[in-house]
Write an enzyme that holds these catalytic residues in place. Structure first.
Site, mmCIF file in Angstrom:
data_model
loop_
_atom_site.group_PDB
_atom_site.id
_atom_site.type_symbol
_atom_site.label_atom_id
_atom_site.label_comp_id
_atom_site.label_asym_id
_atom_site.label_seq_id
_atom_site.Cartn_x
_atom_site.Cartn_y
_atom_site.Cartn_z
ATOM 1 N N CYS A 53 -13.086 54.617 8.485
ATOM 2 C CA CYS A 53 -11.703 55.205 8.569
ATOM 3 C C CYS A 53 -10.995 53.865 9.246
ATOM 4 O O CYS A 53 -11.334 52.754 9.725
ATOM 5 C CB CYS A 53 -11.512 56.229 9.657
ATOM 6 N N ASP B 15 14.420 36.107 -18.357
ATOM 7 C CA ASP B 15 14.511 34.842 -19.208
ATOM 8 C C ASP B 15 14.357 35.333 -20.664
ATOM 9 O O ASP B 15 13.819 36.474 -20.923
ATOM 10 C CB ASP B 15 13.327 34.045 -18.744
#
Length: 708
Positions: free
Chosen positions: A22, A404
């Site tokens: 945990c 681009d």
């Protein structure tokens, strides 16, 4: 200063962890390791289940630091298959849980047969508590002596308190449910981590290497650069390299996420972990095992999991104050009613203990990291490398996506679109003469003419006396005649270009095409138009982004006519042309001010300033360039633009799931806490609410594994 950095690098060790259950345990383990005198620094990666230690610490010392959670430590380079996963049903903690269940059921049988206060009933429930909660109590009591109030401390206080006030049955049920919750949570987290760990099994551990006249099997860690690797049909490629001999179709789905095989022949790059489908290949190894593309992907994904997203940072800060607040509330619930309202001590102490149990912060703490780990793992398997939770979150908040042009929206490889005869030469002869001249040229457009000539199998002609005419074109002698190839401006120096031809040239140029003329000093023989080809999926990708309500813009250094033509063809919102790298940077800054969150999609090299300035830098073709993988926030491993909308959709879904998780975790606890007022909150109901919230959060996050 430099000497110190070198020492740190030398003393840095990375280990994989097994049994890390945990987020709270991870934080405690990190603290324990930090307390080792010879350790200078430590960083734990809960998502990838790894720990980085700077300094000296033995595996025994590290495992001792993680003994409270049964953590096993394995050196990073040691293969996981050598440490077989333990069966869920053979784990010691799960065996004791089953015994705890047996004693709990037996206790209830005695309770109905001989009564709740009978020693046989109490003894059986006590056995259930001790068997199921022994490891919990050891950690909880040790924490209590150090005033460390984590989940196990709260549970220990609650269960011991239940026993003191005579609620033996409830204590036993709480121990059992807590153990089940821990087991299921650990199992679920392991499933999430497995999505990344599966990447490690993609590439083979053994390579078939030619040594002299013999073929020998060599461990990939012992393979050297320039070794020749033999790959048979149906085998996976073990190392990155370049094809020396042979040709085949290679399935690169493991790297790029694309299932359509790619044809490879001599000189082409191949990647470790990809599948050779047809022919035999001889491959020259170009990278060591630790530097292969798949090894970099695994490393970057694991590093990404360690980076806390903004929502996770918020939850961590919140949990820091939340736990002490719950302890204070539990104490007030236990003492205020008996002290000031003459209520029953046993009833309200019991309610206070239930508040402690329901207030465990576990579900809240893991609500974000489990979702992020799962989403990043899903993306990696589909060829999208997201380098951190912060970038995953940003992708879901984008307003503008700038692209681009060359190599991103287009193939970046010019192709001949028209060959037109203007004089005595036929169309095939125009192409043959152009190819003969361009054989000697280094210009990018020359390769497109040579490819077209090869594709159409035109007759080969031989040119002599080649000369490049800088900025205009080239000339050469073919069959004792001097031919020129180049821009219309070059031919205006020799001949008059008819108005009809000038109009045709302008039309082609407005379509984004580069026009070249072929001829002599006295006449024009042909026209060749060349254009960068739009990627097949550019239009559909732009349409999907538009449907998502996103603004798209193309930033290109190309001329206005070409940029506008490409923009119209793919349906992009806006085109900005004739931009230098610094102009693209300025445009990104303006877009951020005007619209908000902006992403820049480029090749990772030429667009570096714009990629860095954008809120999210996305590099194309990460599998082909190390630069793209290292510089961008997100790398698309293939040149598949459809992954841009997928990534944004995954991000939105992850953000929604994180919000749902936090709502579930807090909502269930608030509802349970409200049950204190009428006195309906029992210990078993409290643990059920806590367990339910934790499992709900984990299973909800695992839905991200199925995102398409």
């Amino acid at each position: 200063m430099q000497k110190k950095v070198l020492i740190l690098e030398k003393n840095e060790h990375v280990y994989r962890l097994q049994g890390l259950s945990c987020a709270n345990c991870a934080a405690k383990f990190e603290k324990n390791v930090r307390d080792i005198a010879s350790v200078q620094d430590v960083k734990i990666n809960f998502g990838a289940s790894k720990i980085k230690v700077v300094g000296e610490a033995t595996i025994d010392q590290l495992e001792s630091a993680g003994a409270f959670d049964g953590i096993k430590v394995v050196p990073e380079k040691k293969r996981l298959e050598e440490h077989k996963k333990q069966s869920f049903w053979k784990k010691q903690s799960n065996i004791t849980t089953m015994f705890s269940l047996f004693f709990t059921v037996l206790g209830y049988v005695f309770m109905f047969q001989v009564g709740e206060k009978n020693m046989a009933t109490i003894g059986t429930f006590a056995a259930a508590i001790l068997v199921g909660g022994w490891e919990l109590f050891k950690v909880g009591l040790r924490n209590l002596t150090k005033f460390e109030f984590d989940m196990k401390t709260l549970m220990t206080i609650a269960i011991i308190g239940a026993a003191i006030i005579g609620e033996w049955a409830e204590g036993a049920v709480v121990v059992f449910l807590f153990a089940v919750s821990e087991a299921l949570e650990g199992y679920s987290l392991e499933k999430a981590r497995q999505s990344i760990r599966s990447l490690m099994d993609i590439a083979p551990n053994i390579a078939m290497i030619r040594r002299g006249d013999k073929l020998v099997e060599v461990d990939v860690d012992d393979v050297q650069i320039n070794d020749v690797m033999i790959i048979k049909p149906g085998e996976k490629i073990a190392m990155d390299g370049a094809v020396l001999k042979g040709e085949s179709s290679i399935n690169q789905a493991a790297i790029t996420g694309e299932s359509i095989p790619v044809y490879k022949t001599a000189g082409d790059k191949v990647f470790a972990g990809t599948l050779n489908e047809e022919g035999s290949l001889e491959i020259r190894v170009t990278k060591y095992a630790k530097d292969t593309t798949i090894a970099k992907i695994i490393h970057l994904v694991e590093e990404a999991q360690a980076e806390r997203a903004p929502s996770q940072q918020f939850v961590d800060r919140f949990a820091k104050y939340y736990t002490p607040a719950i302890i204070v509330i539990a104490f007030l619930v236990a003492v205020i009613p008996p002290l000031f309202f003459d209520a029953s001590w046993s009833q309200w102490v019991y309610s206070g203990l239930a508040v402690l149990v329901v207030g465990c912060p576990c579900a809240l703490v893991i609500s974000t990291p489990v979702a992020i780990v799962t989403a990043i793992g899903n993306a990696a398997r589909k060829g999208v490398l997201i380098k951190g939770g912060i970038h995953l979150e940003t992708a879901g908040k984008l307003e503008v996506i700038a692209f681009d042009k060359t190599g991103t929206l287009t193939e970046g490889k010019p192709a001949v679109t028209e060959v037109i005869s203007l004089g005595n030469l036929s169309r095939q002869e125009v192409l043959a003469h152009a190819a003969a001249i361009e054989t000697f040229s280094q210009h990018p457009l020359a390769s497109s003419i040579l490819r077209k000539a090869k594709e159409e199998k035109v007759n080969e002609l031989h040119a002599n006396n080649f000369m490049s005419l800088t900025g205009k074109g080239a000339k050469a002698t073919i069959d004792q005649t001097e031919y020129f190839i180049g821009s219309p401006a070059l031919f205006r120096e020799f001949v008059n270009i008819p108005k009809e031809l000038q109009q045709q040239i302008r039309t082609l140029q407005t379509q984004g095409k580069t026009v070249m003329l072929l001829g002599t000093k006295t006449r024009m023989e042909g026209l060749i138009a060349v254009a960068d080809q739009v990627r097949k999926n550019s239009r559909s990708m732009i349409e999907r982004l538009r449907n998502l309500g996103k603004r798209t813009i193309m930033l290109t250094g190309d001329n206005q006519a070409t940029g506008a033509a490409i923009g119209r063809e793919i349906g992009i919102s806006e085109t900005k042309a004739e931009l230098l790298p610094q102009d693209k940077l300025t445009m990104i800054k303006q877009l951020k001010e005007q619209y908000g969150k902006v992403a820049m999609v480029g090749d990772g090299i030429n667009d570096a300033p714009a990629l860095a300035a954008a809120d999210l830098g996305i590099a194309m073709g990460g599998a082909g360039t190390d630069t793209a993988m290292e510089t961008a926030d997100i790398a698309l491993m293939s040149d598949d633009l459809s992954k841009v909308p997928y990534m944004m959709g995954l991000s939105k879904k992850a953000l929604n799931i994180i919000k749902q998780n936090v709502t579930f975790a807090l909502g269930l606890k608030i509802v349970a806490l409200l049950l204190v007022i009428p006195g309906w909150l029992t210990l078993w109901l409290a643990i059920f609410a806590d367990m339910g919230a934790t499992l709900l959060v984990v299973f909800n996050s695992l839905r991200l594994m199925k995102t398409k």
